[in-house]
Design a protein around this motif. Structure first.
Motif, short mmCIF file in Angstrom:
data_model
loop_
_atom_site.label_atom_id
_atom_site.label_comp_id
_atom_site.label_asym_id
_atom_site.label_seq_id
_atom_site.Cartn_x
_atom_site.Cartn_y
_atom_site.Cartn_z
N TYR A 1 1.06 -1.22 0.18
CA TYR A 1 0.01 0.34 0.11
C TYR A 1 1.44 0.97 0.12
N VAL A 2 1.75 1.21 0.77
CA VAL A 2 2.86 2.65 0.63
C VAL A 2 3.83 2.63 -0.24
N GLU A 3 4.16 1.37 -1.34
CA GLU A 3 4.39 1.87 -2.80
C GLU A 3 3.50 2.77 -2.89
N ASN A 4 2.37 2.02 -3.34
CA ASN A 4 1.82 2.33 -4.33
C ASN A 4 0.75 3.80 -3.87
N ASN A 5 1.11 3.71 -2.80
CA ASN A 5 -0.23 4.86 -2.50
C ASN A 5 0.99 5.92 -1.39
N THR A 6 0.29 7.61 -1.79
CA THR A 6 1.35 8.61 -0.90
C THR A 6 0.41 8.24 0.47
N VAL A 7 1.25 7.73 1.75
CA VAL A 7 0.52 8.62 3.09
C VAL A 7 1.85 9.04 3.95
N LEU A 8 2.40 10.04 3.21
CA LEU A 8 3.96 10.20 3.77
C LEU A 8 4.11 12.29 2.91
N THR A 9 3.62 12.89 3.85
CA THR A 9 4.52 13.94 2.77
C THR A 9 5.83 14.75 3.95
N SER A 10 6.47 15.14 3.03
CA SER A 10 8.13 15.56 4.21
C SER A 10 8.94 16.73 3.16
N LEU A 11 9.36 17.86 4.05
CA LEU A 11 9.24 18.96 3.49
C LEU A 11 10.90 18.87 3.67
N ILE A 12 11.06 19.38 1.97
CA ILE A 12 12.66 19.06 1.88
C ILE A 12 12.82 21.17 1.64
N ASN A 13 14.31 21.96 2.42
CA ASN A 13 14.67 22.83 1.93
C ASN A 13 15.54 23.14 1.55
N ALA A 14 15.14 23.81 0.58
CA ALA A 14 16.86 24.48 -0.28
C ALA A 14 17.32 24.93 0.75
N ASN A 15 18.39 24.55 0.76
CA ASN A 15 19.59 25.76 1.89
C ASN A 15 20.21 27.33 0.74
N SER A 16 18.64 28.16 0.77
CA SER A 16 19.52 29.50 -0.27
C SER A 16 20.41 30.14 0.03
N PRO A 17 21.05 30.59 -0.68
CA PRO A 17 20.60 30.51 -2.02
C PRO A 17 21.52 29.27 -2.63
N MET A 18 20.47 28.56 -3.55
CA MET A 18 21.18 27.86 -4.20
C MET A 18 21.75 26.57 -4.03
N VAL A 19 21.82 26.11 -3.18
CA VAL A 19 22.28 24.86 -2.12
C VAL A 19 20.70 24.23 -1.78
N PHE A 20 21.22 22.77 -2.34
CA PHE A 20 20.70 21.25 -1.80
C PHE A 20 21.95 20.54 -0.60
N ASP A 21 21.76 20.18 0.49
CA ASP A 21 23.04 19.77 1.20
C ASP A 21 22.91 18.45 0.90
N ASP A 22 23.16 17.59 1.25
CA ASP A 22 22.82 16.21 1.80
C ASP A 22 21.98 15.59 2.66
N THR A 23 21.72 16.51 3.35
CA THR A 23 21.05 15.68 4.43
C THR A 23 19.63 15.81 4.15
N MET A 24 19.53 16.99 3.40
CA MET A 24 17.86 17.16 2.33
C MET A 24 17.17 16.52 1.33
N LEU A 25 19.47 16.30 0.38
CA LEU A 25 18.57 14.98 -0.45
C LEU A 25 18.78 13.73 -0.11
N GLY A 26 19.37 13.66 1.07
CA GLY A 26 19.20 11.97 1.31
C GLY A 26 17.27 11.13 1.93
N ALA A 27 17.10 12.96 2.69
CA ALA A 27 15.82 12.51 3.05
C ALA A 27 14.67 12.55 1.76
N LEU A 28 15.51 13.60 0.39
CA LEU A 28 14.07 13.31 -0.64
C LEU A 28 14.27 12.00 -1.63
N LYS A 29 15.42 11.84 -1.24
CA LYS A 29 15.98 10.65 -2.02
C LYS A 29 14.64 9.22 -1.95
N VAL A 30 15.06 9.07 -0.30
CA VAL A 30 13.90 7.90 0.39
C VAL A 30 11.91 8.25 -0.01
#
Length: 524
Positions: free
Chosen positions: A232-261
């Motif tokens: 169900y989880v793999e085929n439906n959305t049950v979670l939302t996550s907040l991925i912040n850019a490290n402005s200006p114009m940077v994404f750090d490894d912590t946010m990118l790691g969570a985004l990919k998961v």
């Protein structure tokens, strides 16, 4: 600094409820939309959005953002996997900086859904994200609370549970949120387990996942699978996550790691530049919008490289600052213009939009808190935001979650829900029978139409005092925060948890116990 980082940094340095009473009190709660037990669905907006940019203005900002992406580029810090993905997609990768051919991020985002459902463990609480829907979620991230005794202190897990309970009971809150406060009495590397469990145990509304480390995101997904099941989880959305850019114009490894998961597991990411304009973006509205769009395009498109079709939201958090002190300011005109413009850009991309809330810089729930929050919330609704973080409880520029402010804010959210429903043009709404019955020179108080509609005709505040001065005196001269304090206490006293399958509860507890036992406590 980001919405997620504020709470971590500060911390490391230092269903359905029931009405408080039956009878008249319950009926008053039903009429106001402000009492526990009278749950409302997410908002289905019937009013038009307000737009500040014409076609020429939108095209200028979009072209400028494409130029920024191509010429300046975006840094993807300490994430070789993300850099490799971009190189394979056709971007020019130089070190950790990615330069994007014009149109590449936009083309990738064609696979992202414009509307999707975030499912709750109680299906009646599931919410639509996108389209004409607006979803209110509580404050996110503060390390401090202003408690019911009026004391500003570090937040605890008990405070966290209390805010989850209040959000669960609040009819105008549609989503349990995420880090409603940072429980600093629990080790940093383990508190995400208690926070996610609290959302599942004490509420049956949708909730957000941990993003402070990729492994914590994995824990969130694992716990969601205990509740909903793997497939169900793999085929439906049950979670939302907040991925912040490290402005200006940077994404750090912590946010990118969570985004990919989350993207890999088909769970939603809100890609949000966290901007204090003048420090983290240009001082102008158009310049800030250009940077916001560039950062969102880069971060959101990465989710589609990870898993095409994964839900992603166009997020923005843009505040102005005092040019004298550098302190963030809220409720000012320029961030409202950014919100309106960003909403238009999101709609043109076909992505759900997140912004706004009940934001203020005040240290207590006073007049400043009220008017700054109202200014922010009004523009949020009129912009057509789909997901609204920080809807209730925000104080002190996001450093404190306040019980009294939370109750005052949810009252305002109920008003916004009524406003967003628009004008009733049904036969009853037209009220021609009332006009005919009363005629000239009389009044409408006793007519049949008024008698049939009086209970639901107008929103009735759960906080405001509209009585006479004499009655106000007789009832103790209470201020709005005092009335909010009493209401919060009453709700917490009468809270009853929504049912949770004992097998699921045991599975969650076993998972948490095993994870905690696998690592020593860490407070940094």
């Amino acid at each position: 600094m980001s919405e997620n980082a504020v709470s971590e940094q500060e911390a490391s340095t230092a269903r359905r409820g029931r009405a408080a009473s039956g009878g008249a009190a319950a009926r008053r709660a039903a009429r106001s939309g402000g009492g526990p037990g009278i749950q409302q669905t997410y908002i289905k907006r019937a009013i038009k959005v307000y737009e500040v940019l014409d076609e020429e203005g939108l095209s200028i900002i979009e072209n400028n953002a494409d130029t920024v992406l191509e010429e300046t580029g975006i840094i993807f810090r300490d994430d070789p996997e993300a850099l490799a993905m971009w190189k394979d997609a056709g971007a020019d990768v130089k070190g950790d900086r990615v330069h994007f051919p014009k149109g590449l991020p936009r083309s990738l985002l064609k696979t992202a859904p414009s509307v999707y459902t975030q499912h709750a463990r109680n299906p009646e609480r599931s919410v639509q994200i996108g389209g004409n829907a607006t979803v209110f979620a509580p404050v996110y991230g503060p390390p401090f609370v202003r408690d019911l005794e009026g004391v500003r202190r570090y937040a605890t897990i008990e405070d966290f549970r209390n805010f989850v309970k209040l959000a669960y009971m609040a009819p105008s809150i549609h989503h349990s949120g995420g880090t409603v406060c940072e429980p600093v009495d629990v080790p940093v590397n383990k508190r995400h387990l208690d926070m996610v469990y609290s959302h599942i145990k004490y509420s049956d509304k949708p909730f957000m996942g941990s993003v402070t480390a990729p492994e914590r995101a994995e824990d969130t997904v694992a716990m969601a699978k205990i509740v909903f099941g793997d497939d169900y989880v793999e085929n439906n959305t049950v979670l939302t996550s907040l991925i912040n850019a490290n402005s200006p114009m940077v994404f750090d490894d912590t946010m990118l790691g969570a985004l990919k998961v989350y993207a890999r597991h088909n769970q939603a990411c809100i890609v949000t530049p966290f901007i204090l304009a003048g420090a983290m973006s240009p001082v102008t509205v158009a310049g800030t919008l250009t940077q916001v769009l560039a950062e969102v395009l880069a971060g959101a498109a990465l989710t589609q490289l990870v898993r095409p079709g994964a839900p992603v939201l166009f997020g923005t958090f843009a505040s102005s600052i005092s040019m004298q002190s550098g302190a963030p300011t809220f409720g000012t005109p320029e961030p409202s213009l950014v919100s309106y413009g960003a909403a238009q850009l999101a709609r043109r991309l076909g992505l759900p939009f997140r912004t706004g809330g009940s934001l203020c810089a005040s240290k207590v729930p006073d007049a400043q808190a009220a008017y700054e929050s109202a200014n922010t919330l009004n523009s949020t609704i009129l912009a057509g935001a789909n997901f609204v973080l920080h809807s209730a409880g925000w104080l002190e520029g996001g450093l404190a979650s306040c019980y009294e402010k939370f109750m005052m804010d949810i009252d305002q959210l109920g008003m916004q829900q009524k406003f967003a429903a628009g004008v009733d043009l049904s036969e009853n709404g037209q009220a021609m029978d009332a006009i005919r019955q009363v005629g000239p020179g009389s009044h409408f108080l006793g007519c049949d139409h008024t008698q049939a509609n009086f209970q639901s005709a107008f929103y009735r505040s759960s906080i405001a005092d509209n009585n006479s001065y004499e009655q106000w005196l007789a009832e103790g001269e209470k201020t709005a925060p005092q009335r909010a304090n009493e209401l919060a206490r009453r709700w917490l006293e009468t809270y009853e948890a929504p049912p949770l399958d004992p097998g699921i509860d045991d599975g969650l507890k076993d998972y948490i116990a095993a994870k905690k036992a696998s690592m020593p406590d860490a407070f940094t």
